[in-house]
Design an enzyme around this catalytic site. Structure first.
Site, PDB file in Angstrom:
ATOM      1  N   ILE A 105       0.857  -1.191   0.000  1.00 31.18           N
ATOM      2  CA  ILE A 105       0.000   0.000   0.000  1.00 31.18           C
ATOM      3  C   ILE A 105       0.885   1.230   0.000  1.00 31.18           C
ATOM      4  O   ILE A 105       1.765   1.388   0.855  1.00 31.18           O
ATOM      5  CB  ILE A 105      -0.967  -0.015   1.204  1.00 31.18           C
ATOM      6  CG1 ILE A 105      -1.905  -1.230   1.047  1.00 31.18           C
ATOM      7  CG2 ILE A 105      -1.751   1.295   1.283  1.00 31.18           C
ATOM      8  CD1 ILE A 105      -3.030  -1.324   2.029  1.00 31.18           C
ATOM      9  N   ALA A 145       5.055   4.041   2.203  1.00 30.85           N
ATOM     10  CA  ALA A 145       4.379   2.813   1.773  1.00 30.85           C
ATOM     11  C   ALA A 145       4.589   1.739   2.829  1.00 30.85           C
ATOM     12  O   ALA A 145       5.398   1.904   3.750  1.00 30.85           O
ATOM     13  CB  ALA A 145       4.950   2.339   0.442  1.00 30.85           C
ATOM     14  N   LYS A 146       3.881   0.668   2.723  1.00 29.92           N
ATOM     15  CA  LYS A 146       4.133  -0.490   3.577  1.00 29.92           C
ATOM     16  C   LYS A 146       3.644  -1.734   2.866  1.00 29.92           C
ATOM     17  O   LYS A 146       2.726  -1.659   2.037  1.00 29.92           O
ATOM     18  CB  LYS A 146       3.378  -0.341   4.907  1.00 29.92           C
ATOM     19  CG  LYS A 146       4.015  -1.106   6.031  1.00 29.92           C
ATOM     20  CD  LYS A 146       5.214  -0.388   6.601  1.00 29.92           C
ATOM     21  CE  LYS A 146       5.911  -1.184   7.681  1.00 29.92           C
ATOM     22  NZ  LYS A 146       6.889  -0.385   8.402  1.00 29.92           N
ATOM     23  N   GLY A 147       4.271  -2.852   3.169  1.00 32.71           N
ATOM     24  CA  GLY A 147       3.852  -4.117   2.573  1.00 32.71           C
ATOM     25  C   GLY A 147       3.692  -5.160   3.652  1.00 32.71           C
ATOM     26  O   GLY A 147       4.195  -5.003   4.769  1.00 32.71           O
ATOM     27  N   ASP A 174      10.712  -5.235   8.014  1.00 27.80           N
ATOM     28  CA  ASP A 174       9.883  -4.859   9.163  1.00 27.80           C
ATOM     29  C   ASP A 174       9.743  -6.127  10.006  1.00 27.80           C
ATOM     30  O   ASP A 174      10.604  -7.015   9.908  1.00 27.80           O
ATOM     31  CB  ASP A 174       8.528  -4.298   8.701  1.00 27.80           C
ATOM     32  CG  ASP A 174       7.769  -3.640   9.844  1.00 27.80           C
ATOM     33  OD1 ASP A 174       8.207  -2.572  10.312  1.00 27.80           O
ATOM     34  OD2 ASP A 174       6.753  -4.196  10.298  1.00 27.80           O
TER      35      ASP A 174
END
Ligand code: NAD
Length: 424
Positions: A68, A113-115, A154
């Site tokens: 995202i 963003a992050k996944g 992460d």
């Protein structure tokens, strides 16, 4: 300090709601125009993929993966990839937005963003994790890009997964592109100082805050929740500053020693016991709830979201909270912390040391020239000190908390860029 307006949440455990609640408070204070408000409250791109993977027992399992992108206004989007059973869209959306604010505060030319992949890595073999990571990279190969979207580690991902990503991506593009991902092993273009950068930044943020509160490190007792990348290094650097760490914890338990825990031994124990503190010597076992409520001056939640809530906030004794984790405090606990006079150094400031050194890694990859550890540490420490001063400045100027001051600083910067770039 003025009292921030009380936050009412439909679901206080929803990290996206928690993010929006703070964003709305800051937007109101700076009278953010409605158009910019509408642009920033939703992610700019959301990608969901199904990832069929051969498991070792011959079955095929289909995993769900997300990337995202909240904003690319200030540059390529940046943010980690999380492997956990708890990963869902609202969590990833919140984490993506926090990355936008964090990069703006750290003053690096990135969006957010992050996944994530919904999976339980503790129950998967190395081969299964590798196939899953490569499947995810192929599915996201049009999303990722050195100038587009740059992932990083992460929770439950690290240099090993980043190496699989850079390899898969480079094979697809038929050229070696180390700058597509950060947090790589050193021998693949990683940066010196990246592994410990987030924990070190947490310590620098804590030291800046302690100066403001006139706290003497050698008379300070601390508790650290979470003993992974962020928590173990934060604890290590606290001890280096003379702070006594009397409580630590991981997902399997919490440990207490009023005389101070030997953090070097705890790190060595965790490394040789599958990243668990179970069986650590010279400590008393307590619960994770008790750890947060210990009689300490400094509390560093470095595990995960929603740990300090309206339910336990009344029981906290620390005068300073430095958020190593993303979203460890729910928005409905903010006002109570403010009432109790506890200074909170928010996640979007306190854990920005990691993305700062990720940025340094990306810069080094693009230049093909690598810096010394001293260089990395000096630049990263200076950057955290400057970011702290900027957020403190806005908190003071607008007579609000450090958290809202940090949101204000970030929002002003991103909103200005949106106005200059415009829409069509
Ligand atoms: P990690 O997987 O290395 O470690 C997480 C630690 O928290 C582990 O020790 C785990 O056992 C523990 N934990 C999990 N649930 C717990 C619970 N309920 N109670 C107590 N301990 C618990 O992850 P990490 O990279 O250290 O990330 C931790 C947090 O910091 C996350 O919120 C992450 O988004 C954030 N963060 C990480 C970085 C980074 O560079 N790694 C940067 C910025 C923010």
């Amino acid at each position: 300090m003025k009292k921030d307006s009380k936050v009412v949440l439909k679901d206080s455990n929803n990290p996206y709601e928690s993010m929006l609640a703070r964003f709305d408070v800051a937007a109101k204070i700076i009278k953010l125009d409605e158009a910019t408000h509408n642009v920033l409250k939703v992610p700019s791109k959301q990608v969901t993929v199904s990832l069929p993977v051969y498991m070792d027992d011959g079955t095929t399992k289909v995993f769900e993966g997300y990337r995202i992108i909240h904003s690319t206004i200030l540059g390529p989007s940046k943010g980690g990839i999380r492997y956990s059973t708890l990963v869902d869209v609202d969590e990833v959306k919140a984490l993506a937005a926090w990355m936008t604010w964090k990069c703006a505060i750290a003053d690096i030319p990135y969006g957010g963003a992050k996944g994530g992949i919904t999976c339980d890595p503790s129950k998967m073999s190395v081969g299964e994790l590798e196939r899953l990571t490569r499947a995810y990279t192929i599915a996201m190969s049009d999303v990722f890009g050195e100038n587009k979207d740059v992932p990083a580690p992460d929770m439950n991902t690290g240099p090993r997964e980043m190496a699989w990503i850079v390899d898969t991506y480079s094979k697809i593009k038929r050229e070696y592109i180390p700058g597509v991902v950060t947090g790589k092993p050193l021998h693949l273009g990683g940066s010196l100082g990246r592994t410990e950068a987030t924990g070190r930044g947490v310590m620098i943020a804590a030291m800046e805050a302690m100066k403001k509160l006139k706290m003497n490190p050698s008379k300070t007792k601390a508790a650290v929740q979470g003993f992974g990348n962020v928590g173990s290094y934060a604890a290590h650097f606290f001890v280096e500053q003379g702070i006594k760490v009397i409580g630590i914890s991981d997902a399997w338990g919490a440990y207490y020693n009023p005389k101070g825990i030997d953090i070097a031994k705890a790190i060595a124990h965790s490394e040789t016991h599958g990243k668990r503190l179970t069986g650590l010597k010279n400590v008393e076992k307590i619960t994770n709830e008790e750890l947060l409520e210990l009689n300490v001056d400094l509390l560093a939640p470095c595990a995960m979201e929603n740990q300090i809530t309206h339910k336990n906030v009344h029981k906290l004794k620390a005068k300073l909270i430095v958020e190593g984790a993303n979203g460890p405090t729910t928005a409905d606990a903010d006002a109570i912390l403010q009432d109790k006079g506890i200074l909170v150094i928010p996640d979007i400031l306190a854990n920005g040391g990691g993305v700062t050194v990720s940025y340094f890694e990306w810069v080094q990859n693009r230049n093909g020239y690598y810096w010394s550890l001293e260089d990395v540490i000096k630049r990263a420490d200076d950057s955290m000190i400057k970011a702290f001063a900027n957020c403190w400045g806005d908190a003071t100027k607008y007579k609000t908390t450090m958290r809202i001051g940090a949101y204000i600083f970030a929002l002003n910067k991103v909103a200005n860029a949106i106005k200059s770039r415009g829409h069509f």
